[in-house]
Design a protein around this motif. Structure first.
Motif, short mmCIF file in Angstrom:
data_model
loop_
_atom_site.label_atom_id
_atom_site.label_comp_id
_atom_site.label_asym_id
_atom_site.label_seq_id
_atom_site.Cartn_x
_atom_site.Cartn_y
_atom_site.Cartn_z
N SER A 28 70.86 -2.54 28.79
CA SER A 28 71.91 -2.12 28.43
C SER A 28 71.21 -0.76 28.47
CB SER A 28 72.56 -2.50 27.01
OG SER A 28 71.18 -2.26 25.59
N GLU A 29 70.49 -0.38 29.23
CA GLU A 29 69.56 1.22 29.24
C GLU A 29 71.39 1.94 29.37
OE1 GLU A 29 67.98 -1.35 30.70
OE2 GLU A 29 66.47 -1.75 29.67
N GLY A 30 71.31 1.73 30.70
CA GLY A 30 72.74 2.84 30.76
C GLY A 30 73.55 2.55 30.10
N ALA A 31 74.36 1.98 29.26
CA ALA A 31 75.61 1.59 28.59
C ALA A 31 75.12 3.28 27.38
CB ALA A 31 75.56 0.83 27.37
N PHE A 36 77.93 8.50 26.56
CA PHE A 36 78.49 10.28 26.35
C PHE A 36 79.26 10.23 27.49
CE2 PHE A 36 75.87 13.88 27.29
CZ PHE A 36 76.18 14.44 26.53
N ALA A 37 79.09 9.86 28.67
CA ALA A 37 79.88 10.58 29.86
C ALA A 37 81.24 10.38 29.23
CB ALA A 37 79.61 9.98 30.90
N LEU A 38 81.59 9.70 28.32
CA LEU A 38 83.18 9.52 28.13
C LEU A 38 83.76 10.40 26.91
CD1 LEU A 38 83.67 5.65 28.30
CD2 LEU A 38 84.44 7.50 29.84
N VAL A 39 82.51 10.74 25.93
CA VAL A 39 82.42 11.58 24.51
C VAL A 39 82.38 12.35 24.84
CG1 VAL A 39 81.99 11.22 22.25
CG2 VAL A 39 82.60 9.31 22.80
N MET A 42 85.26 15.59 25.28
CA MET A 42 86.56 15.36 24.42
C MET A 42 85.41 16.37 23.33
SD MET A 42 88.00 11.72 24.05
CE MET A 42 86.88 10.84 24.39
N LEU A 43 84.39 15.97 23.35
CA LEU A 43 83.66 16.60 21.99
C LEU A 43 83.97 17.85 22.47
CD1 LEU A 43 81.46 16.66 19.76
CD2 LEU A 43 79.87 16.16 21.07
N LEU A 44 83.29 18.85 23.88
CA LEU A 44 82.73 19.32 24.08
C LEU A 44 84.68 20.58 23.81
CD1 LEU A 44 81.04 19.90 27.74
CD2 LEU A 44 80.52 20.38 24.75
N VAL A 45 85.52 20.24 24.36
CA VAL A 45 86.79 20.78 24.24
C VAL A 45 87.33 20.94 22.47
CG1 VAL A 45 89.25 20.15 24.53
CG2 VAL A 45 87.91 19.40 26.67
N PHE A 46 87.02 20.04 21.85
CA PHE A 46 87.07 20.13 20.70
C PHE A 46 86.67 21.13 19.61
CE2 PHE A 46 85.94 19.92 16.48
CZ PHE A 46 87.18 19.19 15.58
N VAL A 47 84.27 21.10 20.14
CA VAL A 47 84.05 22.20 20.04
C VAL A 47 84.14 23.62 19.84
CG1 VAL A 47 81.36 23.53 20.16
CG2 VAL A 47 81.85 20.93 19.31
N PHE A 48 84.69 24.07 21.07
CA PHE A 48 84.80 24.96 21.88
C PHE A 48 86.15 25.54 21.48
CE2 PHE A 48 81.92 23.99 25.35
CZ PHE A 48 81.59 25.14 25.15
N GLY A 49 87.78 24.71 21.29
CA GLY A 49 88.45 24.56 20.60
C GLY A 49 88.51 25.38 19.58
#
Length: 157
Positions: A28-31, A36-39, A42-49
């Motif tokens: 499961s190394e690629g999981a 991270f690619a999915l989250v 959203m995390l960046l939009v939240f922080v920049f918001g």
């Protein structure tokens, strides 16, 4: 295809699928990268918001303090605010001390007006156009920040 082995039916198709699932669980190394690619967006939009919201609040607070200081200066009537035109210039220079560019046309300074139902007030209003830096990604419905301050005109001595 099913086969009997020790009185049990073995399905090679299901067995192969179970082996594949077990193999995926072990490797499961690629999981982590996929999660991270999915989250991350959203995390960046939240922080920049949060940063954009904080910048809007800071700008409004600076405009409010500038309007208050300019209204106080206007009603005192001494230099540098001995006229409404000079009070407008004072507001622009006061905002510049905070590294905020306010055009002279955005400032309204009036003396002897009714403000919040009380007559004989000095009022300074600053309406600054506000641009959201990440406007394409963050929907903040802010076009103009408006700050207003009223001060009573002191009695003449």
């Amino acid at each position: 295809m099913a086969e009997w082995n020790n009185n049990c039916a073995i399905d090679y198709g299901a067995s192969a699928m179970i082996r594949a699932v077990r193999t995926l669980r072990k490797h499961s190394e690629g999981a982590t990268v996929v999660e991270f690619a999915l989250v991350a967006p959203m995390l960046l939009v939240f922080v920049f918001g949060l940063m954009e919201g904080a910048r809007a609040i800071w700008t409004f607070q600076t405009l409010q303090e500038t309007a208050f200081a300019s209204a106080r200066c206007l009603v005192i009537g001494r230099s540098p605010c001995d006229s409404t035109a000079n009070a407008k210039n004072y507001a622009v220079s006061r905002a510049a001390q905070y590294r905020l560019t306010v055009p002279l046309s955005a400032v309204i300074a009036e003396k002897g007006v009714t403000c919040d139902g009380v007559s004989g007030q000095g009022r300074v209003q600053i309406a600054l156009p506000y641009t959201v830096v990440l406007g394409d990604f963050i929907n903040m419905d802010i076009d103009t920040l408006t700050a207003r301050a009223c001060m009573p005109v002191p009695p003449s001595s």
